[in-house]
Design a protein around this motif. Structure first.
Motif, PDB file in Angstrom:
ATOM      1  N   GLY A 124      12.301  10.958 -13.538  1.00 35.88           N
ATOM      2  CA  GLY A 124      11.420   9.803 -13.653  1.00 35.88           C
ATOM      3  C   GLY A 124      10.756   9.420 -12.353  1.00 35.88           C
ATOM      4  N   ALA A 125      11.058   8.223 -11.883  1.00 36.00           N
ATOM      5  CA  ALA A 125      10.468   7.680 -10.664  1.00 36.00           C
ATOM      6  C   ALA A 125      11.519   6.826  -9.961  1.00 36.00           C
ATOM      7  CB  ALA A 125       9.254   6.819 -11.017  1.00 36.00           C
ATOM      8  N   PHE A 126      11.247   6.475  -8.713  1.00 37.44           N
ATOM      9  CA  PHE A 126      12.067   5.467  -8.046  1.00 37.44           C
ATOM     10  C   PHE A 126      11.586   4.118  -8.574  1.00 37.44           C
ATOM     11  CE2 PHE A 126      12.134   8.823  -4.702  1.00 37.44           C
ATOM     12  CZ  PHE A 126      13.505   9.017  -4.647  1.00 37.44           C
ATOM     13  N   VAL A 127      12.495   3.288  -9.084  1.00 38.31           N
ATOM     14  CA  VAL A 127      12.103   2.013  -9.683  1.00 38.31           C
ATOM     15  C   VAL A 127      12.449   0.804  -8.818  1.00 38.31           C
ATOM     16  CG1 VAL A 127      12.157   2.885 -12.040  1.00 38.31           C
ATOM     17  CG2 VAL A 127      14.228   1.887 -11.051  1.00 38.31           C
ATOM     18  N   ALA A 128      13.267   1.014  -7.812  1.00 38.83           N
ATOM     19  CA  ALA A 128      13.611  -0.053  -6.871  1.00 38.83           C
ATOM     20  C   ALA A 128      13.961   0.603  -5.543  1.00 38.83           C
ATOM     21  CB  ALA A 128      14.781  -0.887  -7.378  1.00 38.83           C
ATOM     22  N   LEU A 129      13.591  -0.067  -4.462  1.00 34.07           N
ATOM     23  CA  LEU A 129      13.893   0.414  -3.121  1.00 34.07           C
ATOM     24  C   LEU A 129      14.582  -0.708  -2.363  1.00 34.07           C
ATOM     25  CD1 LEU A 129      10.387   1.967  -2.321  1.00 34.07           C
ATOM     26  CD2 LEU A 129      12.376   3.116  -3.319  1.00 34.07           C
ATOM     27  N   THR A 130      15.797  -0.452  -1.865  1.00 39.07           N
ATOM     28  CA  THR A 130      16.541  -1.449  -1.100  1.00 39.07           C
ATOM     29  C   THR A 130      16.672  -0.965   0.337  1.00 39.07           C
ATOM     30  OG1 THR A 130      17.776  -2.200  -3.035  1.00 39.07           O
ATOM     31  CG2 THR A 130      18.731  -2.704  -0.894  1.00 39.07           C
ATOM     32  N   VAL A 131      16.262  -1.814   1.267  1.00 42.19           N
ATOM     33  CA  VAL A 131      16.257  -1.463   2.686  1.00 42.19           C
ATOM     34  C   VAL A 131      17.661  -1.646   3.271  1.00 42.19           C
ATOM     35  CG1 VAL A 131      15.260  -1.999   4.940  1.00 42.19           C
ATOM     36  CG2 VAL A 131      13.842  -2.147   2.880  1.00 42.19           C
TER      37      VAL A 131
ATOM     38  N   PHE B  49       7.081   2.925   6.272  1.00 45.22           N
ATOM     39  CA  PHE B  49       6.680   4.029   5.405  1.00 45.22           C
ATOM     40  C   PHE B  49       5.580   4.874   6.033  1.00 45.22           C
ATOM     41  CE2 PHE B  49       8.326   0.914   2.398  1.00 45.22           C
ATOM     42  CZ  PHE B  49       9.156   1.704   1.628  1.00 45.22           C
ATOM     43  N   SER B  50       5.673   6.179   5.818  1.00 48.57           N
ATOM     44  CA  SER B  50       4.564   7.097   6.095  1.00 48.57           C
ATOM     45  C   SER B  50       3.815   7.348   4.795  1.00 48.57           C
ATOM     46  CB  SER B  50       5.075   8.430   6.630  1.00 48.57           C
ATOM     47  OG  SER B  50       5.747   8.259   7.838  1.00 48.57           O
ATOM     48  N   THR B  51       4.593   7.516   3.701  1.00 47.88           N
ATOM     49  CA  THR B  51       4.033   7.741   2.375  1.00 47.88           C
ATOM     50  C   THR B  51       4.827   6.927   1.360  1.00 47.88           C
ATOM     51  OG1 THR B  51       3.545  10.025   2.960  1.00 47.88           O
ATOM     52  CG2 THR B  51       3.496   9.491   0.633  1.00 47.88           C
ATOM     53  N   LEU B  52       4.120   6.227   0.508  1.00 50.83           N
ATOM     54  CA  LEU B  52       4.725   5.507  -0.609  1.00 50.83           C
ATOM     55  C   LEU B  52       3.748   5.650  -1.766  1.00 50.83           C
ATOM     56  CD1 LEU B  52       7.043   3.710  -1.620  1.00 50.83           C
ATOM     57  CD2 LEU B  52       5.745   1.731  -0.819  1.00 50.83           C
ATOM     58  N   THR B  53       3.982   6.660  -2.604  1.00 49.73           N
ATOM     59  CA  THR B  53       3.034   7.014  -3.652  1.00 49.73           C
ATOM     60  C   THR B  53       3.428   6.371  -4.973  1.00 49.73           C
ATOM     61  OG1 THR B  53       2.724   9.152  -2.573  1.00 49.73           O
ATOM     62  CG2 THR B  53       1.917   8.942  -4.837  1.00 49.73           C
ATOM     63  N   PRO B  54       2.613   5.423  -5.467  1.00 48.93           N
ATOM     64  CA  PRO B  54       2.944   4.782  -6.744  1.00 48.93           C
ATOM     65  C   PRO B  54       2.627   5.694  -7.923  1.00 48.93           C
ATOM     66  CG  PRO B  54       0.863   3.932  -5.924  1.00 48.93           C
ATOM     67  CD  PRO B  54       1.389   4.880  -4.875  1.00 48.93           C
ATOM     68  N   GLU B  55       3.416   5.547  -8.980  1.00 48.36           N
ATOM     69  CA  GLU B  55       3.152   6.273 -10.222  1.00 48.36           C
ATOM     70  C   GLU B  55       1.875   5.744 -10.870  1.00 48.36           C
ATOM     71  OE1 GLU B  55       6.195   7.568 -13.490  1.00 48.36           O
ATOM     72  OE2 GLU B  55       5.577   5.508 -13.901  1.00 48.36           O
ATOM     73  N   ASP B  56       1.598   4.476 -10.670  1.00 50.94           N
ATOM     74  CA  ASP B  56       0.462   3.781 -11.257  1.00 50.94           C
ATOM     75  C   ASP B  56      -0.189   2.949 -10.150  1.00 50.94           C
ATOM     76  OD1 ASP B  56      -0.850   1.366 -12.552  1.00 50.94           O
ATOM     77  OD2 ASP B  56      -0.222   2.411 -14.360  1.00 50.94           O
ATOM     78  N   PRO B  57      -1.496   2.855 -10.108  1.00 53.79           N
ATOM     79  CA  PRO B  57      -2.150   2.096  -9.034  1.00 53.79           C
ATOM     80  C   PRO B  57      -1.815   0.596  -9.007  1.00 53.79           C
ATOM     81  CG  PRO B  57      -3.777   2.925 -10.620  1.00 53.79           C
ATOM     82  CD  PRO B  57      -2.449   3.510 -11.004  1.00 53.79           C
ATOM     83  N   LEU B  58      -1.134   0.087 -10.041  1.00 47.31           N
ATOM     84  CA  LEU B  58      -0.738  -1.322 -10.025  1.00 47.31           C
ATOM     85  C   LEU B  58       0.420  -1.595  -9.069  1.00 47.31           C
ATOM     86  CD1 LEU B  58      -0.875  -2.307 -13.796  1.00 47.31           C
ATOM     87  CD2 LEU B  58      -2.449  -2.954 -11.979  1.00 47.31           C
TER      88      LEU B  58
ATOM     89  N   THR C 208      14.562  -5.827  -1.313  1.00 45.98           N
ATOM     90  CA  THR C 208      14.421  -4.893  -2.430  1.00 45.98           C
ATOM     91  C   THR C 208      13.041  -5.103  -3.025  1.00 45.98           C
ATOM     92  OG1 THR C 208      16.784  -4.903  -2.931  1.00 45.98           O
ATOM     93  CG2 THR C 208      15.312  -4.168  -4.685  1.00 45.98           C
ATOM     94  N   ILE C 209      12.307  -4.003  -3.206  1.00 47.02           N
ATOM     95  CA  ILE C 209      11.019  -4.078  -3.894  1.00 47.02           C
ATOM     96  C   ILE C 209      11.119  -3.245  -5.166  1.00 47.02           C
ATOM     97  CG2 ILE C 209       9.653  -4.574  -1.835  1.00 47.02           C
ATOM     98  CD1 ILE C 209       8.769  -1.659  -1.767  1.00 47.02           C
ATOM     99  N   TYR C 210      10.387  -3.671  -6.197  1.00 47.39           N
ATOM    100  CA  TYR C 210      10.436  -3.030  -7.504  1.00 47.39           C
ATOM    101  C   TYR C 210       9.074  -2.461  -7.852  1.00 47.39           C
ATOM    102  CZ  TYR C 210      14.770  -5.604  -7.846  1.00 47.39           C
ATOM    103  OH  TYR C 210      16.032  -6.093  -7.612  1.00 47.39           O
ATOM    104  N   GLY C 211       9.063  -1.361  -8.575  1.00 51.14           N
ATOM    105  CA  GLY C 211       7.839  -0.696  -9.005  1.00 51.14           C
ATOM    106  C   GLY C 211       8.212   0.671  -9.530  1.00 51.14           C
ATOM    107  N   ARG C 212       7.290   1.610  -9.406  1.00 51.81           N
ATOM    108  CA  ARG C 212       7.560   3.001  -9.810  1.00 51.81           C
ATOM    109  C   ARG C 212       6.849   3.898  -8.820  1.00 51.81           C
ATOM    110  NH1 ARG C 212       9.984   3.935 -14.512  1.00 51.81           N
ATOM    111  NH2 ARG C 212       9.070   6.011 -14.707  1.00 51.81           N
ATOM    112  N   TRP C 213       7.640   4.644  -8.040  1.00 52.44           N
ATOM    113  CA  TRP C 213       7.094   5.524  -7.011  1.00 52.44           C
ATOM    114  C   TRP C 213       7.564   6.950  -7.225  1.00 52.44           C
ATOM    115  CZ3 TRP C 213       9.378   0.784  -5.917  1.00 52.44           C
ATOM    116  CH2 TRP C 213       8.487  -0.219  -5.537  1.00 52.44           C
ATOM    117  N   THR C 214       6.678   7.909  -6.921  1.00 50.27           N
ATOM    118  CA  THR C 214       6.984   9.316  -7.141  1.00 50.27           C
ATOM    119  C   THR C 214       7.215  10.096  -5.857  1.00 50.27           C
ATOM    120  OG1 THR C 214       4.620   9.826  -7.196  1.00 50.27           O
ATOM    121  CG2 THR C 214       5.716   9.392  -9.318  1.00 50.27           C
ATOM    122  N   ASN C 215       6.859   9.528  -4.722  1.00 50.13           N
ATOM    123  CA  ASN C 215       7.012  10.216  -3.445  1.00 50.13           C
ATOM    124  C   ASN C 215       7.159   9.171  -2.339  1.00 50.13           C
ATOM    125  OD1 ASN C 215       6.667  11.683  -1.039  1.00 50.13           O
ATOM    126  ND2 ASN C 215       5.260  13.111  -2.006  1.00 50.13           N
TER     127      ASN C 215
END
Length: 97
Positions: free
Chosen positions: A37-44, A50-59, A77-84
């Motif tokens: 799938g995708a990364f749905v949450a990122l906890t620091v 970030f150098s690259t944070l590629t969203p699955e959707d432009p939203l 913690t940020i929420y979304g959907r990221w692929t890279n």
């Protein structure tokens, strides 16, 4: 208009708890992609840039919106959907969903 909601409230709660698994991402590890799938949450864990944070959707947030030099604080913690994800500094946990 098609719904962007992919999960029921109960499923979303389970994902937020990391029940689909997670990956520790460090600046030494290169580009990180989710195993499923995708990364749905990122906890620091250690302040991150970030150098690259590629969203699955432009939203969802990308490195362009954050700014490549923006530092995210420990505990955030940020929420979304990221692929890279590639980080130039720090450590975070990416949760799969």
């Amino acid at each position: 208009m098609a719904s962007r909601v992919k999960y029921t409230p109960a499923e979303a709660g389970s994902l937020a708890l990391g029940q689909a698994g997670a990956k520790v991402i460090t600046s030494a590890g290169g580009a990180a992609t989710p195993e499923t799938g995708a990364f749905v949450a990122l906890t620091v864990i250690d302040a991150v840039k970030f150098s690259t944070l590629t969203p699955e959707d432009p939203l969802f947030i990308s490195e362009t919106e954050l700014g490549v030099g923006t530092e995210l604080a420990v505990g955030l913690t940020i929420y979304g959907r990221w692929t890279n994800i590639t980080i130039s500094q720090g450590t975070l946990v990416g949760y799969y969903g």
